[in-house]
Scaffold this active site. Structure first.
Site, PDB file in Angstrom:
ATOM      1  N   SER A  20      -4.127  17.333  71.828  1.00 42.07           N
ATOM      2  CA  SER A  20      -3.117  16.129  71.638  1.00 42.07           C
ATOM      3  C   SER A  20      -3.444  14.999  71.828  1.00 42.07           C
ATOM      4  CB  SER A  20      -1.716  16.733  72.043  1.00 42.07           C
ATOM      5  OG  SER A  20      -1.181  17.718  71.445  1.00 42.07           O
ATOM      6  N   LYS A  76      -3.158  12.377  69.091  1.00 38.50           N
ATOM      7  CA  LYS A  76      -1.923  11.586  68.902  1.00 38.50           C
ATOM      8  C   LYS A  76      -1.962  10.256  69.522  1.00 38.50           C
ATOM      9  CE  LYS A  76       1.192  15.523  69.137  1.00 38.50           C
ATOM     10  NZ  LYS A  76       0.522  16.851  69.525  1.00 38.50           N
ATOM     11  N   SER A 110       4.871  15.589  73.180  1.00 35.44           N
ATOM     12  CA  SER A 110       3.453  15.895  72.655  1.00 35.44           C
ATOM     13  C   SER A 110       4.164  16.772  71.084  1.00 35.44           C
ATOM     14  CB  SER A 110       2.758  16.735  73.293  1.00 35.44           C
ATOM     15  OG  SER A 110       1.451  16.866  72.822  1.00 35.44           O
TER      16      SER A 110
END
Length: 493
Positions: free
Chosen positions: A78, A81, A132
C-alpha cells in the site's frame, strides 16, 4: 493494506519461514552508512542500526544516512498509494466529487465503500492514506485516469519524471501483481516529493478518519494503520503496507530539534517488527544527525592584503552564525576559504571578502560568506609629499595616519572617490605624525570616512649657515626664474 481473515496464521508462518533468512538480518556487510558499506569497517558494525527488513533507507535534507539494498526491486504493497495520492493532489481540486464505481467497491480488501456513493477527493485521500482504503485508491484512479490502465500510465510517467528507475506500477492500491514493484531509494524519492504538499502533510498527521454514513450503513471511525502516530515522539506520519509478496512495509516521516528524517522499510517480517524497526532507525538517525553551529562571526577565516600597502591586511571572519545538520559519522567539519587577493582602502566591517566552503571530507555542506572583521580607514599608505618652506628642494612624505575612524557602509560595486588635500608647504622642524592635510573618501557625494594625512618622517630645521646658503641660492634662482621651493606631490595626480 490491512490484513484480513483471508490471511490465516498458517499462511503467515509459511510465508515467513519461506523467506530468505538473510532478508531479515539485523546487520549486513552490504548495509551502507553515508554510502560506505559496513564491510569496510569504517564505520564498523557496532555503530550501524539493527534493522529487520529486506531493504530500507534513512535520509535527511543532507543526504542518505543509512541504506540496505536501496536499489533492489521489491513489492511495495500500500505504499503504492503515495503515488496515487500525489497524482490526485497535483491534478484534482480537493472538493471535486467522485462517484464510487462497481469496480472500485469490489476491489479486494476494501474498506466498504458502496457503488454509487459520492465522496470528495479530500475524503478519498484521507481514506486512502489513513485507513489504507483500496476502494478509495481505485476511485481516485478512475476519476483521474479514466481507467486503471490509464492511471497506471500516469503513475509510471510521474515516476520517470522523479527519476524512479527501479519502479513500475500496474495498479493504484498495491495489491500484488506482476510488474508492480519499487525500491527503497525510489520510495524515499517519492515520499519526499509528496511531503512537500501541505494537504498531504495535514492528512498523514490524522490518527483516525471518518467514513460517512451511506444508505443503511452508519458513519464509522477508522483508526490510522500507522501505529507510530500513537507512540513515537516527533512522528509526522507516513504510510503502511502489507501483502504476501511485500511483507510489511512502512514509510515514516519524523521531526525533532529541527531535523526531519524520512525512513523507508520494505519486507519486514511482521507488523510489530515493522514499527519497532522504523522507530529504531529513526532514533539512530536523530542520535547521529544533529543541528550544529558550524560557523560564527567570532571565527576568523584568514586575512586579505591591502592593495595600497601589502604590509597591512584585513582579518576576515564569517558573516553570520551558520547552523547545519551534521552527521557525526562523516567526521569533523572543516573549512576552506577562498578570499580576495587584495582589498582597497577603505574597508568597512562586514564588507564581503570571499567565501568559505564548509565540508565533511570531500562533501560540501554549505558555502558561507567571509567579511571584513574590522573597519580599516588607513593602511598608513603614502599619499604625497609636502614642500618644506625652509629648504629649496626638500619635502616631507605624507602618509595616511593610523586611524580608528569608523567607515560608513557602502556599496563595494560602486566606485569610491578619494580626495587628498595637503598643505601647500610646512615649516621645519617637522615631527613624525605632524598634520599635513586630510584624505576624504566619498561615494556618490556621501562621505564614507575622513583620515588625517601626517608626516611620515622627521625633518630638522636647517642651521644658521645652511639658512644663509639657502637664502643665496634662492636669490640666484629668482634671477633665472627657477623654482625657489620644491613642488608639492599628491598620489594619483
Amino acid at each position: 493494506m490491512r490484513q484480513t481473515a483471508r490471511f490465516t496464521a498458517a499462511v503467515m508462518v509459511v510465508a515467513l519461514v519461506g523467506a530468505p533468512a538473510q532478508s531479515f538480518a539485523k546487520r549486513l556487510d552490504s548495509d551502507q552508512i553515508s554510502g560506505r558499506p559496513l564491510s569496510s569497517c569504517d564505520p564498523s558494525h557496532t555503530v550501524a542500526p539493527d534493522i529487520s527488513a529486506f531493504s530500507g533507507e534513512l535520509s535527511a535534507s543532507n543526504g542518505v544516512l543509512w541504506s540496505r539494498r536501496a536499489t533492489s526491486q521489491h513489492a511495495m504493497a500500500s505504499t503504492t498509494k503515495l503515488m496515487t495520492c500525489l497524482i490526485a493532489l497535483e491534478r484534482c481540486d480537493l472538493d471535486e466529487t467522485v462517484t464510487i464505481s462497481s469496480r472500485a467497491s469490489s476491489v479486494p480488501y476494501a474498506l466498504g465503500l458502496q457503488t454509487g456513493e459520492r465522496m470528495t477527493v479530500r475524503q478519498l485521500l484521507e481514506l486512502a492514506l489513513i485507513a489504507s482504503s483500496n476502494d478509495a485508491a481505485m476511485a481516485l484512479a478512475e476519476h483521474v485516469g479514466g481507467s486503471i490502465p490509464g492511471f497506471a500510465d500516469i503513475m509510471n510517467e510521474r515516476a520517470a519524471q522523479l527519476g524512479m528507475k527501479a519502479t513500475h506500477y500496474v495498479n493504484p492500491h498495491g495489491l500484488d501483481a506482476p510488474g508492480h514493484y519499487t525500491s527503497a531509494q525510489d520510495l524515499a524519492t517519492l515520499a519526499k516529493t509528496v511531503m512537500k504538499l501541505p494537504e498531504f502533510r495535514r492528512i498523514i498527521r490524522l490518527r483516525s478518519v471518518t467514513v460517512p454514513a451511506y444508505k443503511e450503513q452508519p458513519a464509522r471511525t477508522v483508526k490510522s494503520t500507522n501505529a507510530l502516530l500513537r507512540s513515537y515522539r516527533g512522528i509526522i506520519g507516513g504510510k503502511t503496507g502489507f501483502t504476501d509478496d511485500a511483507k510489511y512495509a512502512l514509510v515514516s516521516f519524523a521531526e525533532r530539534d529541527g531535523i526531519t528524517l524520512t525512513a523507508v522499510i520494505l519486507g519486514a517480517p511482521s507488523s510489530e517488527t515493522r514499527f519497532k524497526t522504523a522507530a529504531r532507525l529513526l532514533d539512530w538517525g536523530f542520535k547521529h544527525l544533529r543541528v550544529q553551529a558550524v560557523a560564527s562571526p567570532t571565527q576568523t577565516v584568514g586575512t586579505v592584503p591591502v592593495s595600497a600597502n601589502p604590509g597591512w591586511s584585513v582579518p576576515a571572519r564569517f558573516s553570520q552564525v551558520t547552523t547545519l545538520p551534521v552527521f557525526d559519522l562523516d567526521g569533523p567539519v572543516s573549512s576552506e576559504a577562498s578570499l580576495a587577493s587584495a582589498v582597497s582602502i577603505p574597508v568597512f566591517e562586514g564588507e564581503p571578502l570571499g567565501t568559505v566552503r564548509l565540508m565533511q571530507g570531500d562533501r560540501t555542506l554549505a558555502t558561507a560568506t567571509a567579511v571584513a572583521a574590522i573597519d580599516l580607514a588607513s593602511a598608513e599608505e603614502t599619499v604625497g609629499a609636502v614642500p618644506i618652506s625652509d629648504y629649496i628642494d626638500r619635502t616631507v612624505v605624507a602618509r595616511a595616519s593610523e586611524s580608528s575612524a569608523a567607515v560608513q557602509e557602502f556599496d563595494p560595486a560602486v566606485p569610491v572617490e578619494r580626495t587628498i588635500t595637503l598643505d601647500p608647504q610646512v615649516n621645519a622642524p617637522v615631527a613624525v605624525g605632524a598634520p599635513l592635510g586630510k584624505i576624504v573618501y566619498t561615494q556618490e557625494d556621501r562621505i564614507i570616512c575622513t583620515v588625517p594625512a601626517v608626516a611620515a618622517t622627521r625633518v630638522e630645521a636647517p642651521g644658521t649657515l645652511a639658512r644663509f646658503g639657502i637664502w643665496i641660492a634662492r636669490g640666484l634662482r629668482g634671477l633665472v626664474g627657477a623654482p625657489r621651493i620644491a613642488a608639492p606631490q599628491v598620489a594619483g595626480s
